[in-house]
Scaffold this active site. Structure first.
Site, PDB file in Angstrom:
ATOM      1  N   CYS A 319       0.826  -1.356   0.096  1.00  0.00           N
ATOM      2  CA  CYS A 319      -0.102  -0.246   0.086  1.00  0.00           C
ATOM      3  C   CYS A 319       0.818   1.275  -0.044  1.00  0.00           C
ATOM      4  CB  CYS A 319      -0.821  -0.002   1.125  1.00  0.00           C
ATOM      5  SG  CYS A 319      -2.167   1.505   1.243  1.00  0.00           S
ATOM      6  N   ARG A 418     -12.636   0.421  -4.412  1.00  0.00           N
ATOM      7  CA  ARG A 418     -12.351   0.422  -3.053  1.00  0.00           C
ATOM      8  C   ARG A 418     -11.555   1.639  -2.632  1.00  0.00           C
ATOM      9  NH1 ARG A 418      -7.755  -0.660   0.414  1.00  0.00           N
ATOM     10  NH2 ARG A 418      -8.294  -2.255   1.951  1.00  0.00           N
TER      11      ARG A 418
END
Length: 500
Positions: A319, A418
Site C-alpha cells: 500500500c 475500493r
C-alpha cells in the site's frame, strides 16, 4: 485551525511485550485462540467466532476459494475478493460451501456418451478424480455409473472411447439411500473399503457423494471452522457501489459474513451500504466495515450497525496510500485507540463490536502485539500471499522462488471501487504496487508455526486466552538502539549452507 495529535503514531515494530507471571498451567497446549468474528450483546455468544484469530485479506492476489478452504481447515476465514464479476465471486463462495458438507453435491459430471478426452478435461478443470455418470450429464440426473482413476489407463484407451465402456456401472456400485445419516454413510465407507459413496433417491437420481477423505481430514484438522451443516465458513468482500446486486448473490451462494472493502471507512458510502443490508436482511446478514484509524471512525461505524470494524490505512506492504496522499496512521497507535473506543462502546451499550487489525504485520510477533493491544483478530495479505494456496503464480527470480503479489489499489487490480469517493469509475492514481514475495510453501505448516509462536508468547505473559492477554499484557515502547539489540549482533554468523 487543524487538530494536532500530541503523540506521534507508532508501528508494531516499536513495541515489545514484557513477560508476566506464568503459572504451571501456562503451556501452549492449554491456550485457546478462539475469538469473536461479529458483534454480540453482553452475556450472549457471538453468532460467528473464529478458532484462530487470522483472516485473509480481500485481495485478488490472496483470497480465492482455494485459500478459503485451506484457511477454514485451520480455523480462520477468508474474505473472497470482490474486484471481480458478481457471478465469479458467488461461484467461488459456492465452491467453498460445497467443498465439505459431509454430503457433497457432485460438481464433476459426465453423460454415458462423454469420452475419455472429456474425462481428462473435466479432471483438469475441477481437480476431482471421482466423476458421476448420469443419464443427462447433470449433478442430479439418474446415476448410471462412476468414473475414477482406476477405471481407465490412458495408454490403453483412445481419447474418443465412450465413458459407458470403462465406467463402473451402477449395478456394481455400493450406494446409500437418500436420508441415510452421515455416520451411517461413513460406516458404509469403512465397512466396504470405499473412497466415495453416492447417495441416491428411490428413482436412482444422484443427490450427493460422501468421501472418505473428508472424514480423515476432519481428524487431521480439529480446529476447522464449520457451520451447522458441517460446511466451511467463508466470507466475501463487497463495495459501496453495486451492493444491491452483489449482496443478494453472495447471500444466495452461502456467504457467512461480508465485509465492505474500502481504503477509508469513515464515510456516508459505508453507512448507506449497511443501511441497505439492514433494511433488506435485518441482522441475518453479517457485515464488517472499515477501514478506520481512530475512535471517531470506530464510533461512526459501530453506530451504523457494523458487525466488526477494520483498522488500518496505509500500513500494508503493497500500500502506498500514505506516500501518495499523506493519509494514514501508525498501525499500533490506531489499534490501541480503536480498542479503547471499542471497550468504551461496550460499557455504554452492552454491545461488543470486534475489531480487526488490517496491515502492518511484518514479523510473527507483531500478530501477538496486535492481539495484546486489543485486536480481536488480524487480517493479513502479504503473509498469506506467499503460500501454495494463494491464487498467484510461483515464479523464479534470481534463483529464488517467489509469488506474485499486488495491491488492490494498483493498476493491475483496477479496483477503483475500493478507493471510490463518488467520482468516475477509474483509478485517478495508484495506491498500491505490483510486486513479488518470497515463496513459503504450504499454508498449514506456516500458520501452525505462527500460531505456536503466539501461544508460547501468551504463556510468557501469563495468559491462556486472547481476552486474558489483553488484560494482563505489559507493553513497552523501545528505542531504535534496542531494536538492533534484539537481533543477532556483534557476532559473525555462520553460513547456513556450511552447517548442513
Amino acid at each position: 485551525m487543524a487538530f494536532y495529535f500530541e503523540e506521534p503514531s507508532h508501528t508494531f515494530n516499536e513495541y515489545l511485550l514484557v513477560p508476566g507471571y506464568s503459572s504451571a498451567e501456562c503451556r501452549a497446549e492449554n491456550v485457546s485462540l478462539k475469538t469473536p468474528l461479529v458483534k454480540f450483546k453482553k452475556g450472549e455468544e457471538p453468532a460467528l467466532s473464529l478458532n484462530i484469530p487470522l483472516v485473509s485479506a480481500i485481495m485478488q492476489a490472496v483470497s480465492d476459494d482455494n485459500m478459503a478452504i485451506a484457511l477454514a481447515k485451520e480455523g480462520g476465514v477468508s474474505f473472497i475478493y470482490g474486484s471481480q464479476s458478481i457471478e465469479s465471486q458467488a461461484a467461488m463462495v459456492r465452491r467453498v460451501k460445497n467443498y465439505k458438507a459431509g454430503f457433497v453435491p457432485s460438481d464433476s459430471n459426465l453423460s454415458p456418451d462423454s469420452t475419455l478426452k472429456d474425462v481428462l478435461e473435466l479432471k483438469e478443470k475441477t481437480g476431482h478424480a471421482t466423476m458421476a455418470v448420469t443419464e443427462d450429464g447433470t449433478a442430479n440426473g439418474k446415476l448410471l455409473g462412476v468414473v475414477t482413476g482406476r477405471d481407465y489407463r490412458i495408454s490403453r484407451l483412445s481419447m474418443d472411447t465412450k465413458v459407458s465402456i470403462f465406467m463402473t456401472p451402477f449395478e456394481k456400485l455400493i450406494c446409500a439411500d437418500l436420508g441415510t445419516s452421515l455416520k451411517e454413510c461413513n460406516d458404509m465407507i469403512w465397512d466396504n473399503k470405499l473412497n466415495s459413496l453416492p447417495v441416491v433417491d428411490a428413482e436412482q437420481r444422484l443427490h450427493y457423494f460422501v468421501f472418505r477423505k473428508d472424514y480423515e481430514n476432519r481428524k487431521k484438522n480439529p480446529n476447522e471452522l464449520l457451520d451447522e451443516n458441517k460446511r466451511y465458513i467463508v466470507g466475501a468482500g463487497i463495495n459501496t457501489r453495486d451492493y444491491a446486486t452483489r449482496v443478494p448473490a453472495l447471500v444466495e451462494a452461502g456467504a457467512d459474513v461480508l465485509c465492505i472493502d474500502s481504503s477509508e471507512g469513515f464515510s456516508e458510502w459505508q453507512k448507506l451500504t449497511i443501511d441497505w443490508i439492514r433494511e433488506n436482511y435485518g441482522d441475518t446478514v453479517k457485515v464488517g466495515a472499515g477501514n478506520v484509524v481512530d475512535a471517531e471512525g470506530f464510533r461512526f461505524l459501530a453506530e451504523c450497525g457494523a458487525d466488526f470494524v477494520k483498522i488500518g490505512i496505509g500500513g500494508g506492504s503493497i500500500c502506498i496510500t500514505r506516500e501518495q496522499k499523506g493519509i494514514g496512521r501508525g498501525q499500533a497507535t490506531a489499534t490501541i485507540e480503536v480498542a479503547k473506543a471499542r471497550d468504551e462502546y461496550f460499557k455504554e451499550t452492552g454491545i461488543y463490536v470486534p475489531i480487526c487489525s488490517d496491515g502492518g504485520i511484518v514479523h510473527d510477533y507483531h500478530m501477538t502485539l496486535a492481539l495484546a493491544m486489543g485486536s480481536d483478530f488480524i487480517m493479513l495479505g502479504r503473509y498469506f500471499s506467499r503460500f501454495d494456496e494463494s491464487p498467484t503464480n510461483k515464479v523464479q527470480i534470481n534463483g529464488q522462488y517467489m509469488k506474485e503479489y499486488w495491491g488492490e489499489g494498483s493498476a493491475r487490480a483496477r479496483n477503483w471501487q475500493r478507493y471510490d469517493m463518488g467520482g468516475d469509475s477509474k483509478l485517478s492514481f495508484e495506491e498500491g504496487v505490483d510486486s513479488y514475495v518470497p515463496y513459503a510453501g504450504s499454508l498449514k505448516d506456516n500458520v501452525g508455526l505462527s500460531l505456536s509462536k503466539i501461544k508460547h508468547t501468551m504463556c510468557n505473559c501469563g495468559a491462556l486466552t486472547i481476552p486474558e492477554l489483553q488484560q494482563k499484557a505489559k507493553i513497552t515502547l523501545v528505542s531504535a538502539t534496542s531494536i538492533v539489540e534484539g537481533g543477532a549482533h556483534d557476532v559473525v554468523l555462520k553460513d547456513s549452507k556450511e552447517q548442513k
